[in-house]
Design a protein around this motif. Structure first.
Motif, PDB file in Angstrom:
ATOM      1  N   ASN A   1       0.818  -1.218   0.000  1.00 58.76           N
ATOM      2  CA  ASN A   1       0.000   0.000   0.000  1.00 58.76           C
ATOM      3  C   ASN A   1       0.851   1.268   0.000  1.00 58.76           C
ATOM      4  OD1 ASN A   1      -2.600   1.231   0.090  1.00 58.76           O
ATOM      5  ND2 ASN A   1      -2.335   1.645   2.264  1.00 58.76           N
ATOM      6  N   GLY A   2       2.077   1.191  -0.526  1.00 61.46           N
ATOM      7  CA  GLY A   2       2.990   2.323  -0.465  1.00 61.46           C
ATOM      8  C   GLY A   2       2.521   3.557  -1.191  1.00 61.46           C
TER       9      GLY A   2
ATOM     10  N   ASP B   1      -4.654   5.440   3.773  1.00 58.31           N
ATOM     11  CA  ASP B   1      -3.279   5.700   4.188  1.00 58.31           C
ATOM     12  C   ASP B   1      -2.337   4.993   3.236  1.00 58.31           C
ATOM     13  OD1 ASP B   1      -2.953   2.963   5.024  1.00 58.31           O
ATOM     14  OD2 ASP B   1      -3.903   3.442   6.930  1.00 58.31           O
ATOM     15  N   THR B   2      -1.049   4.986   3.555  1.00 58.49           N
ATOM     16  CA  THR B   2      -0.054   4.357   2.686  1.00 58.49           C
ATOM     17  C   THR B   2       0.761   3.303   3.438  1.00 58.49           C
ATOM     18  OG1 THR B   2       1.506   6.171   3.143  1.00 58.49           O
ATOM     19  CG2 THR B   2       0.134   6.354   1.164  1.00 58.49           C
ATOM     20  N   GLU B   3       0.140   2.659   4.405  1.00 60.27           N
ATOM     21  CA  GLU B   3       0.805   1.617   5.180  1.00 60.27           C
ATOM     22  C   GLU B   3       0.365   0.237   4.699  1.00 60.27           C
ATOM     23  OE1 GLU B   3       3.127   2.189   7.499  1.00 60.27           O
ATOM     24  OE2 GLU B   3       2.942   4.346   7.107  1.00 60.27           O
ATOM     25  N   ASP B   4       1.350  -0.674   4.529  1.00 58.46           N
ATOM     26  CA  ASP B   4       1.012  -2.060   4.232  1.00 58.46           C
ATOM     27  C   ASP B   4       0.212  -2.648   5.397  1.00 58.46           C
ATOM     28  OD1 ASP B   4       2.602  -1.608   2.053  1.00 58.46           O
ATOM     29  OD2 ASP B   4       4.073  -3.163   2.515  1.00 58.46           O
ATOM     30  N   THR B   5      -0.628  -3.619   5.105  1.00 54.55           N
ATOM     31  CA  THR B   5      -1.416  -4.246   6.160  1.00 54.55           C
ATOM     32  C   THR B   5      -1.611  -5.723   5.867  1.00 54.55           C
ATOM     33  OG1 THR B   5      -3.554  -4.267   7.309  1.00 54.55           O
ATOM     34  CG2 THR B   5      -3.563  -3.529   5.022  1.00 54.55           C
TER      35      THR B   5
ATOM     36  N   THR C   1      -5.278   8.097  -1.839  1.00 49.36           N
ATOM     37  CA  THR C   1      -5.372   6.974  -0.910  1.00 49.36           C
ATOM     38  C   THR C   1      -6.797   6.485  -0.697  1.00 49.36           C
ATOM     39  OG1 THR C   1      -5.482   8.454   1.012  1.00 49.36           O
ATOM     40  CG2 THR C   1      -3.285   7.729   0.291  1.00 49.36           C
TER      41      THR C   1
ATOM     42  N   HIS D   1       4.369  -8.483   1.686  1.00 48.18           N
ATOM     43  CA  HIS D   1       3.733  -7.203   1.975  1.00 48.18           C
ATOM     44  C   HIS D   1       2.409  -7.335   2.727  1.00 48.18           C
ATOM     45  CE1 HIS D   1       6.547  -4.700  -0.307  1.00 48.18           C
ATOM     46  NE2 HIS D   1       6.594  -5.689  -1.186  1.00 48.18           N
TER      47      HIS D   1
END
Length: 359
Positions: free
Chosen positions: A9-10, A18-22, A80, A306
């Motif tokens: 999710n970069g 948001d731009t955080e991997d999950t 996002t 990821h």
């Protein structure tokens, strides 16, 4: 309807805000704060952007917007949350098919016009060398009286199939994945010398896989034999119900809910020897696969560094030799899983409310 995403999710390609991997499914959002206006038809993932096509013909995008690949006006390099692509980008028409490449996207409208947008250094846009921009309408080449029945892309090439079985492609073709001669194909070119009428296609990075009607089992793999994608293929594919492909593997699901897979397997991409059964659907991302059982359970395997395979990976980031499961109850007591999607290290699940919810 609810849409959930997990994995890479970069650039915001999951659309979760948001731009955080999950590693756990997170609710995807529309940028207008509203609910999805209709059910989802398909999800396609590019290098760092995701396309969501609705049954209504509306197209939404989240993630990287550079080079015009998202076909939306944006003051930033990424978004996002999912934004609707204005229909004016496609002459006001509704979309019936879409696909995503590494830095580009392709759509087919209800009236069989083809639009490409993004970067085209290797012919990805189908309109010439190095052309970039928001939206390009390809010169019409549909055979008289025919219509487009399938569209598929991998990192750098695209294949379409017409209702008469004609197959055309464009983009990176140096490995023969677009037929002969093996070269970059800057504009749509017919793939010659097929001895059957193609009805469906999927693409990997260096190959294109074409199938005819399932009752006959005719199929062909064009391109290189990297990962034994050609030499390990079955002699025929009778009874296929769904086909999908990762960068280096092919998966074929039959109506009994079993699947056959071949190609790259160094990261567990093909699944364990004892595979899940009773599958209703299977989709492949870049190096992982996602399946939905008849009972709504989600199974995932392959490269999951990821988070796209959920929690539970080995020290190398693989789900290899087993599969991870997600119970449908995770998505709400009164919601059932109705669809799955996968992209470049991304996984998507969408649900609908059941009729069992109390008044």
């Amino acid at each position: 309807m609810k849409l959930y995403g997990f994995g890479s999710n970069g650039s915001g390609q999951l659309g979760i805000g948001d731009t955080e991997d999950t590693t756990l499914p997170q609710l995807c959002h529309l940028d207008n704060g509203q609910e999805w206006p209709s059910s989802i038809k398909m999800i396609k993932g590019g290098g760092n952007h995701t396309l969501v096509l609705l049954e209504s013909g509306q197209l939404y995008v989240s993630g990287c917007t550079r080079n015009g690949r998202a076909a939306i006006d944006s003051s930033t390099d990424s978004v996002t949350k999912f934004s609707e692509v204005p229909s004016s980008a496609f002459g006001g028409s509704k979309i019936k098919l879409c696909s995503a490449l590494w830095e580009a996207s392709v759509v087919v409208t209800d009236d069989n016009e083809i639009y490409t947008f993004g970067a085209g250094p290797k012919g990805e846009l189908g309109i010439g060398n190095g052309v970039k921009g928001n939206s390009h309408k390809l010169e019409r080449f549909c055979p008289t009286g025919e219509h487009i029945v399938d569209l598929t892309s991998s990192m750098s090439h695209t294949v379409i199939i017409f209702s008469n079985g004609d197959v055309y492609g464009w983009g990176k073709g140096q490995k023969g994945q677009l037929g002969a001669p093996a070269e970059i194909v800057w504009q749509p070119r017919k793939i010659q010398n097929l001895n059957f009428q193609a009805v469906r296609a999927v693409c990997g990075t260096e190959f294109s896989y074409l199938v005819g009607a399932p009752e006959y089992g005719q199929h062909a793999i064009l391109g290189s034999d990297k990962w034994k994608i050609r030499s390990h293929a079955p002699s025929s594919n009778i009874g296929w119900n769904q086909i999908t492909a990762s960068w280096g593997s092919v998966f074929s699901l039959n109506k009994s809910g079993d699947f056959h897979a071949w190609g790259r397997n160094d990261r567990g991409q093909l699944g364990p020897a004892k595979r899940p059964v009773g599958l209703a659907r299977i989709v492949a991302g870049s190096e992982h696969a996602v399946a939905l059982t008849e009972h709504g359970t989600i199974t995932v395997w392959g490269w999951g560094e990821h988070g796209n395979c959920g929690p539970g990976i080995d020290s190398q980031g693989f789900v290899k030799g087993w599969w991870n499961e997600m119970n449908p109850c995770r998505f709400g007591k009164f919601h059932k899983v109705v669809g799955i999607g996968a992209g470049c290290a991304t996984t998507f699940v969408w649900t609908e409310e059941t009729n069992n919810k109390p008044d």
